[in-house]
Design a protein around this motif. Structure first.
Motif, PDB file in Angstrom:
ATOM      1  N   PHE A 215       0.826  -1.216   0.000  1.00  0.00           N
ATOM      2  CA  PHE A 215       0.000   0.000   0.000  1.00  0.00           C
ATOM      3  C   PHE A 215       0.858   1.264   0.000  1.00  0.00           C
ATOM      4  CE2 PHE A 215      -2.028   3.453   2.385  1.00  0.00           C
ATOM      5  CZ  PHE A 215      -3.155   3.657   1.600  1.00  0.00           C
ATOM      6  N   SER A 216       0.523   2.186  -0.905  1.00  0.00           N
ATOM      7  CA  SER A 216       1.243   3.466  -0.977  1.00  0.00           C
ATOM      8  C   SER A 216       0.292   4.578  -1.403  1.00  0.00           C
ATOM      9  CB  SER A 216       2.412   3.370  -1.967  1.00  0.00           C
ATOM     10  OG  SER A 216       1.936   3.025  -3.271  1.00  0.00           O
ATOM     11  N   GLY A 217      -0.956   4.465  -0.955  1.00  0.00           N
ATOM     12  CA  GLY A 217      -1.985   5.387  -1.425  1.00  0.00           C
ATOM     13  C   GLY A 217      -2.008   6.753  -0.773  1.00  0.00           C
ATOM     14  N   ILE A 218      -1.212   6.947   0.284  1.00  0.00           N
ATOM     15  CA  ILE A 218      -1.185   8.247   0.964  1.00  0.00           C
ATOM     16  C   ILE A 218       0.228   8.804   0.878  1.00  0.00           C
ATOM     17  CG2 ILE A 218      -1.531   9.494   3.123  1.00  0.00           C
ATOM     18  CD1 ILE A 218      -3.520   7.345   3.954  1.00  0.00           C
ATOM     19  N   ASP A 219       0.353   9.946   0.217  1.00  0.00           N
ATOM     20  CA  ASP A 219       1.656  10.590   0.063  1.00  0.00           C
ATOM     21  C   ASP A 219       1.842  11.657   1.131  1.00  0.00           C
ATOM     22  OD1 ASP A 219       2.135   9.143  -2.283  1.00  0.00           O
ATOM     23  OD2 ASP A 219       1.104  10.659  -3.511  1.00  0.00           O
ATOM     24  N   THR A 220       3.072  11.821   1.578  1.00  0.00           N
ATOM     25  CA  THR A 220       3.436  12.923   2.468  1.00  0.00           C
ATOM     26  C   THR A 220       4.120  14.004   1.658  1.00  0.00           C
ATOM     27  OG1 THR A 220       3.780  11.413   4.336  1.00  0.00           O
ATOM     28  CG2 THR A 220       4.771  13.601   4.495  1.00  0.00           C
ATOM     29  N   LEU A 221       3.643  15.216   1.741  1.00  0.00           N
ATOM     30  CA  LEU A 221       4.312  16.362   1.136  1.00  0.00           C
ATOM     31  C   LEU A 221       4.877  17.183   2.285  1.00  0.00           C
ATOM     32  CD1 LEU A 221       1.941  15.493  -0.942  1.00  0.00           C
ATOM     33  CD2 LEU A 221       2.611  17.613  -2.085  1.00  0.00           C
ATOM     34  N   TYR A 222       6.142  17.003   2.549  1.00  0.00           N
ATOM     35  CA  TYR A 222       6.768  17.566   3.735  1.00  0.00           C
ATOM     36  C   TYR A 222       6.605  19.079   3.784  1.00  0.00           C
ATOM     37  CZ  TYR A 222       8.668  12.952   4.442  1.00  0.00           C
ATOM     38  OH  TYR A 222       8.780  11.608   4.652  1.00  0.00           O
ATOM     39  N   GLY A 223       6.154  19.535   4.932  1.00  0.00           N
ATOM     40  CA  GLY A 223       5.928  20.959   5.125  1.00  0.00           C
ATOM     41  C   GLY A 223       4.602  21.445   4.596  1.00  0.00           C
ATOM     42  N   VAL A 224       3.851  20.546   3.924  1.00  0.00           N
ATOM     43  CA  VAL A 224       2.572  20.951   3.326  1.00  0.00           C
ATOM     44  C   VAL A 224       1.417  20.145   3.916  1.00  0.00           C
ATOM     45  CG1 VAL A 224       1.280  21.258   1.190  1.00  0.00           C
ATOM     46  CG2 VAL A 224       3.770  21.538   1.190  1.00  0.00           C
ATOM     47  N   GLY A 225       1.457  18.819   3.721  1.00  0.00           N
ATOM     48  CA  GLY A 225       0.364  18.004   4.226  1.00  0.00           C
ATOM     49  C   GLY A 225       0.382  16.620   3.624  1.00  0.00           C
ATOM     50  N   TYR A 226      -0.809  16.094   3.297  1.00  0.00           N
ATOM     51  CA  TYR A 226      -0.936  14.725   2.800  1.00  0.00           C
ATOM     52  C   TYR A 226      -1.865  14.684   1.589  1.00  0.00           C
ATOM     53  CZ  TYR A 226       1.207  13.404   7.224  1.00  0.00           C
ATOM     54  OH  TYR A 226       2.072  13.285   8.288  1.00  0.00           O
ATOM     55  N   ARG A 227      -1.701  13.626   0.785  1.00  0.00           N
ATOM     56  CA  ARG A 227      -2.506  13.476  -0.419  1.00  0.00           C
ATOM     57  C   ARG A 227      -2.835  12.000  -0.625  1.00  0.00           C
ATOM     58  NH1 ARG A 227       0.796  15.542  -5.229  1.00  0.00           N
ATOM     59  NH2 ARG A 227       2.072  13.753  -4.635  1.00  0.00           N
ATOM     60  N   PHE A 228      -4.097  11.731  -0.965  1.00  0.00           N
ATOM     61  CA  PHE A 228      -4.493  10.382  -1.332  1.00  0.00           C
ATOM     62  C   PHE A 228      -4.538  10.287  -2.851  1.00  0.00           C
ATOM     63  CE2 PHE A 228      -7.769   7.405  -2.727  1.00  0.00           C
ATOM     64  CZ  PHE A 228      -7.357   6.240  -2.100  1.00  0.00           C
ATOM     65  N   HIS A 229      -4.006   9.197  -3.389  1.00  0.00           N
ATOM     66  CA  HIS A 229      -4.087   9.010  -4.836  1.00  0.00           C
ATOM     67  C   HIS A 229      -4.648   7.636  -5.132  1.00  0.00           C
ATOM     68  CE1 HIS A 229      -0.522   6.332  -4.986  1.00  0.00           C
ATOM     69  NE2 HIS A 229      -0.010   7.136  -4.069  1.00  0.00           N
ATOM     70  N   GLU A 230      -5.484   7.572  -6.151  1.00  0.00           N
ATOM     71  CA  GLU A 230      -6.123   6.318  -6.561  1.00  0.00           C
ATOM     72  C   GLU A 230      -5.082   5.431  -7.237  1.00  0.00           C
ATOM     73  OE1 GLU A 230     -10.038   6.578  -8.392  1.00  0.00           O
ATOM     74  OE2 GLU A 230      -9.963   8.739  -8.073  1.00  0.00           O
TER      75      GLU A 230
END
Length: 231
Positions: A215-230
């Protein structure tokens, strides 16, 4: 019917004063002096929410939560000492829904309890909402049943974890800041810091990897937040 609160603390004075305050607000209270007593009691008669002290004899709050999470997703609020920052983070990673630092005001504790129970009711469908089942690629979220499925397998999430994931999945590919995720998962102007959201995200990822190691569906954008991708 009023909710039942399990209060677990080795300090008899705290148990007495908190019990009086909660019963005055209409809650039923079951009081336990340590984790051993609490697990034994909750195994036979579950509660709607657990207020759990961290530092106790025989079995501390961390161990009690670990054992409780093997069989139950009951909402848990940790009571921590002022210097227990590491314990707070560990507790959230292990599945606590919130924490409050001693010494605390009774009003603050009551508001935290109300907020967590309200989130539980919304997520479980006990409070009627117009939310429909959400499908994003391999992810299926059913807010009415508080159910999360990934590639056909259920991922058991706490109330707070479910609301955070739901917020991320609403707009795949778009970044959600920590503040936006706090707003989605908490209400009543309750303050939580960045570490709280980070800890919840880590636990969500861990739970998904139990059913899908890749599983790798949630990305961390350091200093910004998080992102879910399909996927």
């Amino acid at each position: 019917m009023s909710d039942t609160i399990a209060l677990v603390d080795d300090d008899q004075n705290i148990r007495a004063s908190v019990s009086i305050a909660l019963e005055g607000e209409g809650y039923r209270v079951r009081s336990f002096g340590d984790g051993v007593e609490a697990l034994r009691g909750l195994a036979t008669t579950p509660a709607d929410l657990v207020v759990l002290d961290i530092k106790m004899p025989r079995m501390d709050g961390m161990e009690a939560l670990t054992r409780l999470r093997r069989t139950s997703d009951v909402p848990v609020i940790f009571l921590t000492s002022k210097d227990d920052e590491v314990d707070e983070v560990l507790g959230l990673k292990m599945g606590a829904d919130d924490y409050i630092t001693k010494p605390f005001s009774m009003r603050l504790l009551i508001e935290r309890i109300r907020a967590v129970l309200r989130r539980r009711d919304v997520a479980s469908g006990a409070v009627e909402t117009d939310k429909k089942i959400m499908q994003r690629g391999d992810l299926v979220l059913d807010p009415n049943r508080h159910r999360c499925d990934w590639r056909g397998r259920e991922v058991k999430l706490t109330v707070t974890e479910f609301l955070i994931l739901e917020s991320l999945a609403q707009r795949p590919g778009h970044v959600k800041t920590r503040d936006q995720l706090m707003d989605a998962a908490y209400d009543d102007n309750i303050y939580v810091d960045d570490r709280t959201i980070d800890s919840h995200i880590k636990r969500i990822r861990k739970k998904f990897k139990v059913v899908d190691e890749g599983f790798s569906g949630i990305d961390t954008l350091y200093g910004v937040g998080y992102r879910f991708h399909e996927t």
